[in-house]
Motif scaffolding. Structure first.
Motif, short mmCIF file in Angstrom:
data_model
loop_
_atom_site.label_atom_id
_atom_site.label_comp_id
_atom_site.label_asym_id
_atom_site.label_seq_id
_atom_site.Cartn_x
_atom_site.Cartn_y
_atom_site.Cartn_z
N VAL A 7 -15.35 -17.35 66.37
CA VAL A 7 -16.34 -16.65 67.20
C VAL A 7 -15.66 -15.94 68.36
O VAL A 7 -15.94 -14.76 68.64
CB VAL A 7 -17.40 -17.65 67.72
CG1 VAL A 7 -18.35 -16.99 68.67
CG2 VAL A 7 -18.14 -18.28 66.56
N GLU A 8 -14.75 -16.63 69.00
CA GLU A 8 -14.04 -16.03 70.13
C GLU A 8 -13.19 -14.84 69.68
O GLU A 8 -13.10 -13.83 70.36
CB GLU A 8 -13.15 -17.07 70.82
CG GLU A 8 -13.91 -18.16 71.51
CD GLU A 8 -14.20 -19.37 70.63
OE1 GLU A 8 -14.03 -19.26 69.39
OE2 GLU A 8 -14.62 -20.40 71.16
N GLY A 9 -12.56 -14.97 68.51
CA GLY A 9 -11.78 -13.86 67.97
C GLY A 9 -12.63 -12.64 67.71
O GLY A 9 -12.25 -11.51 68.04
N THR A 11 -12.29 -5.11 72.00
CA THR A 11 -11.19 -4.19 71.75
C THR A 11 -11.69 -2.85 71.22
O THR A 11 -11.27 -1.79 71.69
CB THR A 11 -10.21 -4.82 70.73
OG1 THR A 11 -9.71 -6.03 71.27
CG2 THR A 11 -9.08 -3.88 70.41
N ALA A 12 -12.59 -2.90 70.25
CA ALA A 12 -13.15 -1.66 69.70
C ALA A 12 -13.89 -0.87 70.77
O ALA A 12 -13.77 0.36 70.85
CB ALA A 12 -14.09 -1.98 68.54
N SER A 30 -7.80 -15.35 66.36
CA SER A 30 -7.95 -15.26 64.91
C SER A 30 -6.82 -15.99 64.18
O SER A 30 -7.03 -16.64 63.16
CB SER A 30 -7.98 -13.80 64.46
OG SER A 30 -9.08 -13.14 65.02
N PHE A 31 -5.62 -15.90 64.72
CA PHE A 31 -4.46 -16.58 64.14
C PHE A 31 -4.62 -18.10 64.24
O PHE A 31 -4.36 -18.83 63.29
CB PHE A 31 -3.19 -16.12 64.85
CG PHE A 31 -1.94 -16.77 64.37
CD1 PHE A 31 -1.37 -16.40 63.17
CD2 PHE A 31 -1.32 -17.75 65.12
CE1 PHE A 31 -0.21 -17.01 62.72
CE2 PHE A 31 -0.17 -18.36 64.68
CZ PHE A 31 0.39 -17.99 63.48
N VAL A 32 -5.04 -18.58 65.39
CA VAL A 32 -5.21 -20.02 65.60
C VAL A 32 -6.38 -20.56 64.78
O VAL A 32 -6.35 -21.69 64.31
CB VAL A 32 -5.39 -20.31 67.11
CG1 VAL A 32 -5.81 -21.75 67.36
CG2 VAL A 32 -4.10 -20.03 67.85
N SER A 73 -7.01 -7.08 75.14
CA SER A 73 -8.05 -7.81 74.42
C SER A 73 -7.70 -7.93 72.93
O SER A 73 -8.08 -8.90 72.28
CB SER A 73 -9.41 -7.16 74.62
OG SER A 73 -9.45 -5.88 74.04
N LEU A 74 -6.96 -6.98 72.39
CA LEU A 74 -6.49 -7.08 71.01
C LEU A 74 -5.50 -8.24 70.86
O LEU A 74 -5.55 -8.97 69.87
CB LEU A 74 -5.82 -5.77 70.58
CG LEU A 74 -5.23 -5.75 69.18
CD1 LEU A 74 -6.33 -5.90 68.14
CD2 LEU A 74 -4.46 -4.47 68.96
N ILE A 75 -4.63 -8.42 71.84
CA ILE A 75 -3.67 -9.53 71.80
C ILE A 75 -4.42 -10.86 71.81
O ILE A 75 -4.13 -11.76 71.01
CB ILE A 75 -2.70 -9.45 72.99
CG1 ILE A 75 -1.76 -8.26 72.82
CG2 ILE A 75 -1.90 -10.74 73.13
CD1 ILE A 75 -0.92 -7.97 74.05
N ILE A 76 -5.40 -11.01 72.69
CA ILE A 76 -6.14 -12.27 72.78
C ILE A 76 -6.96 -12.51 71.52
O ILE A 76 -6.98 -13.62 70.98
CB ILE A 76 -7.03 -12.26 74.03
CG1 ILE A 76 -6.18 -12.18 75.29
CG2 ILE A 76 -7.91 -13.50 74.08
CD1 ILE A 76 -6.96 -11.92 76.55
#
Length: 132
Positions: A3-5, A12-13, A50-52, A42-45
């Motif tokens: 959800v956070e991702g 970001t968009a 999403s990775f985690v 915001s893309l990095i975060i």
């Protein structure tokens, strides 16, 4: 974490779209750079979340069919009473005061106090490994 991702990817968009629109409309370089860098951060975060999310088990927040009772239980360890946050706030206030009036001697003292108080907060519950 999914959800956070998603939230950060939506932000970001928005930031990149706002940067493009701002570039055509205002033609002012500082705003374009600021919006683009905000979108990049915001893309990095969002990418990190999403990775985690792929590596941890699914939380109740990630399940659309979850009930409130699914999130019950222990949430973690929270300090019952610590004075270190007060020390961090006081030393940060002193650092701000020292920077506002630009007293070098006070800036040095404030930086040392900030480092000591943050170190105390971070290592408050740190224990050495057992020596067997």
């Amino acid at each position: 974490m999914k959800v956070e991702g998603r939230i950060f990817h939506i932000c970001t968009a928005f930031f990149f779209a706002a940067a493009i629109l701002y570039g055509f409309w205002a033609k002012e370089p500082v705003g374009i750079v600021g919006l683009t860098l905000t979108g990049g951060l915001s893309l990095i975060i969002g990418s990190y979340f999403s990775f985690v999310a792929r590596r941890v088990e699914e939380r109740p927040e990630d399940n659309p069919d979850a009930e409130v009772s699914d999130g019950a239980g222990e949430l973690g360890f929270f300090s019952p009473g610590s004075y270190w946050p007060i020390a961090c706030a006081a030393s940060a206030a002193l650092a701000g005061f020292a920077l506002a009036f630009f007293h070098i001697w006070l800036i040095v003292i404030a930086v040392v106090l900030v480092l000591l108080s943050v170190g105390g907060l971070v290592f408050e519950y740190h224990t050495a490994p057992d020596k067997d």
